[in-house]
Enzyme design. Structure first.
Site, PDB file in Angstrom:
ATOM      1  CE  LYS A  22      -1.672   1.564   4.046  1.00  0.00           C
ATOM      2  NZ  LYS A  22      -1.278   2.956   4.366  1.00  0.00           N
ATOM      3  CG  ASN A  23       2.404   2.591   3.465  1.00  0.00           C
ATOM      4  OD1 ASN A  23       1.249   2.952   3.215  1.00  0.00           O
ATOM      5  ND2 ASN A  23       2.802   2.289   4.683  1.00  0.00           N
ATOM      6  CB  CYS A 116      -5.170  10.088  11.855  1.00  0.00           C
ATOM      7  SG  CYS A 116      -3.477   9.527  12.029  1.00  0.00           S
ATOM      8  CG  ASP A 124       6.700  20.628   9.819  1.00  0.00           C
ATOM      9  OD1 ASP A 124       6.073  19.547   9.857  1.00  0.00           O
ATOM     10  OD2 ASP A 124       7.765  20.809  10.431  1.00  0.00           O
ATOM     11  CG  ASP A 303       3.472   1.314   9.233  1.00  0.00           C
ATOM     12  OD1 ASP A 303       3.728   1.475   8.021  1.00  0.00           O
ATOM     13  OD2 ASP A 303       3.132   2.235   9.987  1.00  0.00           O
ATOM     14  NE  ARG A 395      -6.975   4.142   5.786  1.00  0.00           N
ATOM     15  CZ  ARG A 395      -6.076   4.797   6.528  1.00  0.00           C
ATOM     16  NH1 ARG A 395      -6.250   4.933   7.817  1.00  0.00           N
ATOM     17  NH2 ARG A 395      -5.007   5.332   5.964  1.00  0.00           N
TER      18      ARG A 395
HETATM   19  C1  EPZ Z   1       4.358   6.902   5.979  1.00  0.00           C
HETATM   20  O1  EPZ Z   1       3.596   7.918   6.615  1.00  0.00           O
HETATM   21  C2  EPZ Z   1       3.442   5.690   5.891  1.00  0.00           C
HETATM   22  N1  EPZ Z   1       2.280   6.002   5.061  1.00  0.00           N
HETATM   23  C3  EPZ Z   1       2.999   5.290   7.299  1.00  0.00           C
HETATM   24  O2  EPZ Z   1       2.186   4.113   7.190  1.00  0.00           O
HETATM   25  C4  EPZ Z   1       4.255   4.943   8.115  1.00  0.00           C
HETATM   26  O3  EPZ Z   1       3.871   4.626   9.429  1.00  0.00           O
HETATM   27  C5  EPZ Z   1       5.189   6.159   8.121  1.00  0.00           C
HETATM   28  O4  EPZ Z   1       5.508   6.557   6.772  1.00  0.00           O
HETATM   29  C6  EPZ Z   1       6.490   5.875   8.853  1.00  0.00           C
HETATM   30  O5  EPZ Z   1       7.138   4.797   8.259  1.00  0.00           O
HETATM   31  C7  EPZ Z   1       2.417   5.977   3.708  1.00  0.00           C
HETATM   32  O6  EPZ Z   1       3.492   5.731   3.183  1.00  0.00           O
HETATM   33  C8  EPZ Z   1       1.187   6.276   2.909  1.00  0.00           C
HETATM   34  P1  EPZ Z   1       6.423  10.297   8.169  1.00  0.00           P
HETATM   35  P2  EPZ Z   1       4.161   9.450   6.671  1.00  0.00           P
HETATM   36  O7  EPZ Z   1       6.269  11.557   7.402  1.00  0.00           O
HETATM   37  O8  EPZ Z   1       4.846   9.763   5.411  1.00  0.00           O
HETATM   38  C9  EPZ Z   1       6.555  13.621  11.524  1.00  0.00           C
HETATM   39  C10 EPZ Z   1       0.332   2.749   7.654  1.00  0.00           C
HETATM   40  O9  EPZ Z   1      -0.155   2.266   8.704  1.00  0.00           O
HETATM   41  N2  EPZ Z   1       6.458  14.600  10.433  1.00  0.00           N
HETATM   42  O10 EPZ Z   1       7.669   9.508   8.044  1.00  0.00           O
HETATM   43  O11 EPZ Z   1       3.033  10.324   7.114  1.00  0.00           O
HETATM   44  C11 EPZ Z   1       5.245  12.893  11.753  1.00  0.00           C
HETATM   45  O12 EPZ Z   1       4.393  13.655  12.587  1.00  0.00           O
HETATM   46  C12 EPZ Z   1       0.816   4.188   7.649  1.00  0.00           C
HETATM   47  O13 EPZ Z   1       0.453   2.128   6.582  1.00  0.00           O
HETATM   48  C13 EPZ Z   1       6.597  15.954  10.725  1.00  0.00           C
HETATM   49  O14 EPZ Z   1       6.801  16.337  11.875  1.00  0.00           O
HETATM   50  O15 EPZ Z   1       5.214   9.313   7.855  1.00  0.00           O
HETATM   51  C14 EPZ Z   1       5.667  11.614  12.413  1.00  0.00           C
HETATM   52  O16 EPZ Z   1       5.854  11.838  13.791  1.00  0.00           O
HETATM   53  C15 EPZ Z   1       0.661   4.874   8.989  1.00  0.00           C
HETATM   54  N3  EPZ Z   1       6.493  16.864   9.716  1.00  0.00           N
HETATM   55  C16 EPZ Z   1       7.032  11.327  11.770  1.00  0.00           C
HETATM   56  O17 EPZ Z   1       7.443  12.567  11.160  1.00  0.00           O
HETATM   57  C17 EPZ Z   1       6.269  16.473   8.418  1.00  0.00           C
HETATM   58  O18 EPZ Z   1       6.196  17.354   7.520  1.00  0.00           O
HETATM   59  C18 EPZ Z   1       6.991  10.235  10.710  1.00  0.00           C
HETATM   60  O19 EPZ Z   1       6.120  10.639   9.711  1.00  0.00           O
HETATM   61  C19 EPZ Z   1       6.116  15.084   8.140  1.00  0.00           C
HETATM   62  C20 EPZ Z   1       6.221  14.183   9.161  1.00  0.00           C
END
Ligand code: EPZ
Length: 420
Positions: A22-23, A116, A124, A303, A395
């Site tokens: 999915k990701n 969520c 950001d 995950d 999902r």
């Molecule tokens: C991706 O989410 C995945 N989703 C998530 O899978 C996965 O858990 C995550 O990466 C970490 O591996 C998809 O690929 C569609 P991040 P993403 O940006 O990109 C902070 C699932 O269950 N952050 O690496 O949203 C954020 O708050 C889902 O399949 C900022 O602060 O993850 C978090 O604490 C859930 N500012 C951390 O980084 C930003 O601009 C990791 O988020 C972006 C992120």
């Protein structure tokens, strides 16, 4: 309303090949918007998140058709425009359309997916990176409005190796003028799938450890690509084998993507047979508790923290679970305790004291991977359980009951309307 009816404590045995990730599929579909032609993505999982991404693309005037395990996307003549907030609110990954839409249309208006249950999910880092590449944004009225002022390359270093920010910045740099160097980039396998896809379309992207280098090109062309297998679905099956007992082999995901999970499972005294592209987990004796800290790749994936936590509820001893990636990803533990799990949770880590056996219970999923954890716990519990909230589980898992039933689990999908 649908639910999973599960009779637990049946050992899980057999082999399974997992479907497409999915990701990886979601960013690949978003990237297809950049391509003035037809893109055929194969091995795309049949998931509600994929359907929502298809609808988001259609709202840009892109044709998206499912053909068996493939999705055919034609972005020859998209119309642009504003994406309905009803759709972006359903999919966090709608944020991944920011760079492709700016690349294609020069502007974008996207209601952000927002927070969520697992965390606030800010963007950001996405916006700062794309701004360095010549875009400008304002976020008034709950909508992110972006404009591409110029296509310029940049040297960017992420504060945190965010997966989504890395993907948006790579896509935004593909047609920038010059060389973009992205440091502290995320290293998840799904990102390299996106880079391989884009390179096949004419992009010039290279990875050197946690640095991604993108040399701008002027045009991209259509083509075909096969999505890599879903390491999270594979890891969930392996962690379930450890929790329930049995002998499960995932035949198309191995230490190439799950080295941290294989190593952690070995620490719990499950018997792990690790190969580059397959993993086997056997558990007949007692499971030992183990502490966990989730980290960006190649660390233990957030995950798979929920299914791991579920397995630790029936391990001997105490396990301290530190969720370091999402600030609120331990919420599912409040449901796990309904099975009789011994979990203490303050504001920090979850402390899991293993019990001899869980007992069946009615529980409700409120997020995707938390729902997978509840399903694993129900498979390990004595007696009958019902897991509600399948709209979350569906999902990210294609008919989770089919996977576990094929491994010997007594699990069926029912509806409360059926002989209520
Ligand atoms: C991706 O989410 C995945 N989703 C998530 O899978 C996965 O858990 C995550 O990466 C970490 O591996 C998809 O690929 C569609 P991040 P993403 O940006 O990109 C902070 C699932 O269950 N952050 O690496 O949203 C954020 O708050 C889902 O399949 C900022 O602060 O993850 C978090 O604490 C859930 N500012 C951390 O980084 C930003 O601009 C990791 O988020 C972006 C992120």
């Amino acid at each position: 309303m649908e639910y999973l009816q599960i009779r637990g404590r049946r050992p899980l045995t057999g082999t399974c090949a997992v479907g497409g990730a999915k990701n990886a599929a979601l960013p690949l579909m978003a990237a297809a918007l950049m391509i003035p032609g037809e893109t055929v993505l194969r091995n795309v999982p049949d998931l509600s998140d994929v359907e929502v991404m298809a609808s988001l693309l259609r709202s840009f005037g892109v044709s998206v058709k499912r053909q068996g395990d493939a999705v055919v996307i034609d972005a020859s003549a998209p119309s642009g425009g504003e994406v309905p907030s009803s759709l972006t609110g359903m999919l966090r990954a709608s944020t991944l359309l920011l760079a492709p839409a700016l690349d294609r249309f020069g502007e974008v208006a996207l209601a952000p997916a927002g927070g969520c249950r697992i965390g606030e999910r800010p963007v950001d880092l996405h916006l700062r990176g794309m701004s360095a590449l010549g875009a400008s944004f304002d976020e008034g009225g709950g909508v992110i409005r972006g404009k591409r002022q110029r296509r310029r390359a940049a040297a960017i270093c992420l504060d945190y190796p965010s997966v989504g920010a890395t993907e948006n910045i790579v896509m935004a740099a593909v047609r920038a003028r010059g060389r973009t160097v992205l440091k502290n980039a995320a290293a998840e396998p799904e990102i390299d799938d996106l880079c391989r896809f884009l390179n096949g379309r004419g992009a010039k992207i290279a990875r050197e450890g946690n640095t991604v280098i993108i040399d701008g090109v002027t045009s991209l062309s259509g083509g075909e690509y096969t999505v890599l297998p879903d390491r999270v679905v594979g890891g969930t099956a392996l962690l379930a084998a450890a929790a329930v007992g049995g002998d499960v082999t995932v035949t198309n995901v191995g230490t190439d993507q799950l080295a941290a999970v294989a190593s952690k499972l070995a620490e719990t005294s499950a018997e792990v047979t690790a190969a580059e592209h397959s993993l086997r987990v056997r558990r007949s004796g007692a499971l030992c508790g183990a502490d966990l800290r989730t980290m960006p790749y190649p660390g233990f994936p957030t995950d798979l923290q929920p299914p791991f936590t579920a397995a630790m509820t029936v391990a001997e001893g105490t396990s301290v679970i530190r969720e370091e990636v999402f600030e609120n990803r331990l919420g599912f533990c409040d449901e796990l305790v309904k099975f009789g799990a011994g979990i203490r949770r303050g504001g920090g880590p979850a402390v899991v004291r293993g019990v001899e056996s869980l007992r069946g219970a009615d529980v409700r999923a409120e997020d995707l991977r938390g729902g997978a954890a509840l399903t694993v716990a129900a498979l390990a519990a004595e007696g009958e359980s019902r897991v509600f909230g399948l709209r979350y589980i569906d999902r990210g898992y294609e008919a989770i009951e089919t996977m576990f039933a094929a491994l010997g689990g007594d699990i069926v999908r029912r509806s409360t309307e059926e002989g209520a």
